[in-house]
Design a protein around this motif. Structure first.
Motif: not given
Lengths: 337, 337
Positions: B109, A49, B96-98, A51, B111-116, B105
């Motif tokens: 993260l 998705a 920034l992420c840890n 974001a 994947e999160l960056m991709i979605s963001r 983890q």
DNA sequence: TTGAAAGCGCTAACAA
DNA sequence: TTGTTAGCGCTTTCAA
């Protein structure tokens, strides 16, 4: 790097794209069967998705701006570590910036955060003055000040009770037997420094000691500056038995200068810091210090911010944590003369 | 906190909103007169462009994801500081992420960056294995690995020449007169560690020394672990005159253990680190070490990433920097027996 | 030089 | 249970 969108998935699945949206977001009103089918399809198609598009309609980016003066400073990086952990646990990510302790830069970053539409910002202010510089912008985005005490300003902040911490520090040294305690490194333009120095003064009065303060004339509190200040100090006769340093970085500079001059800590001189940065716990350093509870500060800042984001109506909150003393090896009884 | 949009401004100015857009973005095809009028109006109305909406149409967020294992680690926070500086100078901000040095983890993260929809990510990998864990995702977003050497993997990275650094370290100790050099703290699963240890071995062979390696059996390289490892080591007779620590944090742990046992550094034992984290330069520590040029590493990583973002077609680039030795006080000639 | 309008990818209200 | 459609705030083509 063509991105797969919700429409592609919808087409492939032969459903409308709102159905795909429902399947992905876990909203009700969709049969378990189609949901499963679509979720599987999304995986197969590598659909993630967008974001940004979601932020657009949800009017929330799930992003928190974190403005620090300098992330390479151990105090701040530790804080940042905990803030990230707490924020992510609540579904947020961090946009990090360094203000370089520069008010203009800080203001620019703050405006940037507004334009990026982060849901809120946590600010480790460059100076006490930051509050004034930013006041016109503050109504435009939920903000929590961290670390610096804004007294009764109508804005949220979380900080340690710096006054009390300094008071406790003096008490600690007093109990060890010290009667000549020098306060070292007060920096102008910081209410944190003002409060610590006030606490020191008050405690001195309460215990019948003569307060003596050596101000930091530099604009920063790095080890370097602490060292230079301490060199000047040690060039004169030492008519005190303990130094209470305004910050741990100052204390580190003092250690360096003391080393050079052959002054032994704690045998010849007791040294008490403030902040409890990691470096103080290093071997051979063993700095006794007044601790700022960083993990707690971080999570309270995040909580306070999310509260604010959640209830648009709410006002502000001031949260002041009590510091504690962590004993290591830099303080002892004064030498018998 | 109602936000002023471009439409509000257009209405107030009595122009279409595309005109406002043109005025703000400095595009041509608009009279200087109206531009000025509109810009002034925007300021009066407190209009700040919505970067999210802009990202939507521009297909670029001007955001870089920065995934580190632990921002409170001084090596990484220093890197982060420079990365932010370089990125901002180029119009980007940092998310920034840890990863907590945890592959799952880290993957999450990423994947999160991709979605963001960040424009690219700079990754300080959790392990060498990270490359494999993430390989399926890599084609979906421009990525630069930082710090870890991926050898000939078809992905961009910038790292220090760890092999050479270790080789140089041995040479340095050799020239001081050391003939028994123990390599301390090699951690499994890290190609950085592997390369350093290889470089150490090679140099030993070249100089006719017997290589001896004490592995780090823990999953991390914190001071704590270095300390524990060193305690075990010091319980046995000391048949070496110098220790080459795989990382500065390890070296710090060694200092602590040595302190406890009354082993003097450098008088009884020389100690050489790797990384040159700030802590090593602290008073009383004075660690001699192989330096990773953090500022350069950071700016090359940003440059490499922006290159990649700019030219979608381009492949990958490997940039390997040469380390250098920074001399402080933890190494000296071995004692005459 | 300016305006109208399409569309970025998504959510949610409303209809079917 | 599913589909249609109207936006979110902006940039940019195309027309005027």
């Amino acid at each position: 790097m063509k991105q797969v969108t919700i429409k592609d998935v919808a087409k492939a699945a032969g459903v409308s794209y709102s159905t795909v949206s429902r399947a992905m977001s876990g909203s009700p009103g969709i049969s378990e069967q189609t949901r499963r089918r679509i979720v599987r399809l999304c995986e197969e198609m590598n659909y993630t998705a967008n974001a940004v598009a979601r932020s657009m309609v949800m009017k929330s980016t799930k992003l928190i701006g974190l403005i620090v003066t300098d992330i390479s400073n151990p105090f701040m990086s530790e804080l940042a570590y905990y803030i990230d952990g707490q924020a992510r646990a609540r579904g947020y990510n961090i946009v990090l910036c360094n203000s370089l302790r520069n008010l203009e830069q800080e203001r620019g970053l703050f405006e940037l955060m507004i334009s990026r539409k982060v849901d809120g910002v946590i600010l480790l202010p460059a100076e006490t003055e930051s509050y004034n510089t930013l006041s016109a912008l503050l109504p435009r985005i939920p903000t929590v000040f961290l670390g610096e005490n804004l007294k009764d300003a109508p804005e949220s902040y979380v900080a340690v009770d710096n006054y009390r911490g300094a008071y406790m520090g003096v008490e600690y040294l007093y109990r060890l037997g010290h009667r000549q305690i020098l306060y070292f490194g007060k920096r102008r333009g910081s209410s944190t420094h003002q409060l610590r120095s006030d606490g020191y003064q008050a405690a001195c009065e309460a215990y019948g000691l003569t307060p003596r303060c050596l101000n930091n004339t530099f604009t920063s509190t790095s080890i370097q500056y602490g060292y230079q200040l301490a060199r000047q100090l040690f060039a004169q006769p030492m008519d005190y038995t303990a130094i209470f340093a305004a910050t741990d970085t100052n204390a580190l500079g003092i250690i360096q200068a003391a080393e050079e001059r052959g002054i032994r800590i704690p045998e010849d001189l007791s040294l008490l810091g403030f902040d409890n940065i990691r470096d103080g716990g290093l071997p051979r350093i063993g700095l006794t210090t007044v601790e700022q509870p960083k993990k707690l500060l971080a999570s309270m800042a995040v909580d306070a911010l999310l509260d604010k984001i959640g209830n648009e109506l709410s006002g502000y909150a001031h949260r002041i944590l009590t510091p504690s003393i962590v004993e290591r090896n830099s303080c002892s009884k004064p030498r018998e003369e």
